[in-house]
Design an enzyme around this catalytic site. Structure first.
Site, mmCIF file in Angstrom:
data_model
loop_
_atom_site.group_PDB
_atom_site.id
_atom_site.type_symbol
_atom_site.label_atom_id
_atom_site.label_comp_id
_atom_site.label_asym_id
_atom_site.label_seq_id
_atom_site.Cartn_x
_atom_site.Cartn_y
_atom_site.Cartn_z
ATOM 1 N N TRP A 1 19.175 36.925 -16.370
ATOM 2 C CA TRP A 1 20.259 37.663 -15.716
ATOM 3 C C TRP A 1 19.830 38.148 -14.338
ATOM 4 O O TRP A 1 20.582 38.044 -13.364
ATOM 5 C CB TRP A 1 20.674 38.848 -16.592
ATOM 6 N N PRO B 1 26.426 34.128 -14.633
ATOM 7 C CA PRO B 1 25.578 34.882 -15.577
ATOM 8 C C PRO B 1 26.345 35.221 -16.852
ATOM 9 O O PRO B 1 26.917 36.307 -16.991
ATOM 10 C CB PRO B 1 25.210 36.145 -14.794
ATOM 11 N N ALA C 1 25.655 36.128 -19.735
ATOM 12 C CA ALA C 1 25.258 37.286 -20.541
ATOM 13 C C ALA C 1 25.683 38.605 -19.909
ATOM 14 O O ALA C 1 25.486 39.670 -20.502
ATOM 15 C CB ALA C 1 23.748 37.273 -20.752
ATOM 16 N N ASP C 2 26.274 38.554 -18.726
ATOM 17 C CA ASP C 2 26.696 39.766 -18.034
ATOM 18 C C ASP C 2 27.870 40.415 -18.767
ATOM 19 O O ASP C 2 28.906 39.775 -18.999
ATOM 20 C CB ASP C 2 27.093 39.417 -16.594
ATOM 21 N N ILE C 3 27.731 41.696 -19.104
ATOM 22 C CA ILE C 3 28.760 42.396 -19.875
ATOM 23 C C ILE C 3 30.074 42.475 -19.090
ATOM 24 O O ILE C 3 31.166 42.345 -19.650
ATOM 25 C CB ILE C 3 28.295 43.814 -20.266
#
Length: 282
Positions: free
Chosen positions: A214, A231, A233-235
């Protein structure tokens, strides 16, 4: 200087305003940019004097090196028409209409970007900016009302207690100091990353303590201006996709892989416009 439109500088100021370290004047439509030129700090003020369709800028400090840096930071040579056309037949069509002409503006220095990405790890955005502001104002320096990040030599000489006093976790303090020490020791040359592929940058930086995928993806997008990173996995991106597709939960990584296929080779712009869709700007 004039550039090709569309280019929405007011949207740029919206995004920059999320970071309390940025010195912005909404009425003047300007931002003051801290730069290091030949090892000397200076502040260049960029003011928009045109429109989204006919963008034009005034820079108060003009020489070739300054203009070259600002052109890279503000991505003045990137054709947003080409990007916009690409997304007109995708699920992001409406976002690209709503935020037309939003460019992929970079952090003012890749070193700043890397440190900020590490500080922001696993924090909500508000506290992440607060923590970064404390760090910069405590250990950095000020020129003309604009703060500069503390240089690697300064950070390398800090100890964990110094950062713990600002509410850094012990581990995050180690990571930030370790990055600075790697730069000072010559083990990390951020300027050399410009000449490397995304994969080469990932393989080099992932070896550093505290640097995960990330963090590298954020550096590639906002430090180096690479156009094709997402990205997953970025919330924030997951929440934006949840909103876009009206899901009752965040999408899985497998679902994201399916969504993003149509967005290449401009995944970084897809990321930017999705972030824009959930940002609360002033």
């Amino acid at each position: 200087m004039r550039i090709l439109g569309p280019y929405n500088f007011d949207s740029v100021l919206d995004r920059l305003s999320l970071d309390p370290l940025h010195v912005i004047d909404r009425n003047k439509r300007s931002v003051k940019v801290p730069l290091i030129i030949k090892d000397q700090p200076l502040v260049a003020e960029v003011t928009a004097i045109g429109t989204t369709d006919e963008p034009e800028f005034r820079v108060d400090e003009e020489n070739n090196e300054i203009i070259e840096k600002l052109t890279h930071i503000f991505q003045w040579k990137q054709s947003l028409t080409e990007v916009d056309d690409h997304f007109q037949m995708t699920d992001l069509q409406q976002l690209f209409k709503e935020h037309r002409g939003t460019p992929l503006v970079l952090d003012f220095d890749p070193y700043n970007c890397l440190l900020k990405s590490i500080i922001h790890q696993q924090l909500n955005l508000s506290f992440a900016h607060t923590l970064t502001e404390r760090f910069v104002k405590t250990f950095g320096f000020e020129v003309g009302g604009v703060y500069f990040y503390p240089q690697p030599e300064t950070v390398a000489n800090l100890n964990i207690v110094d950062l713990r006093e600002l509410q850094f976790s012990g581990r995050k303090a180690e990571y930030v100091i370790g990055i600075a020490q790697a730069i000072v020791d010559g083990k990390l040359d951020l300027q050399s990353l410009y000449d490397k592929s995304d994969e080469e940058v990932m393989n080099e930086l992932i070896k550093l303590r505290g640097v995960g995928p990330w963090t590298v993806q954020n550096l590639l997008i906002f430090g180096l201006g690479r156009p094709n990173l997402f990205p997953a996995a970025d919330i924030g991106l997951q929440n934006a996709l949840k909103k876009l597709y009206e899901l009752d939960r965040k999408p899985t990584l497998d679902e994201i892989d399916v969504y993003k296929k149509d967005w290449e080779p401009y995944l970084s712009f897809a990321s930017l416009y999705l972030w824009r869709s959930i940002e609360e700007v002033g």
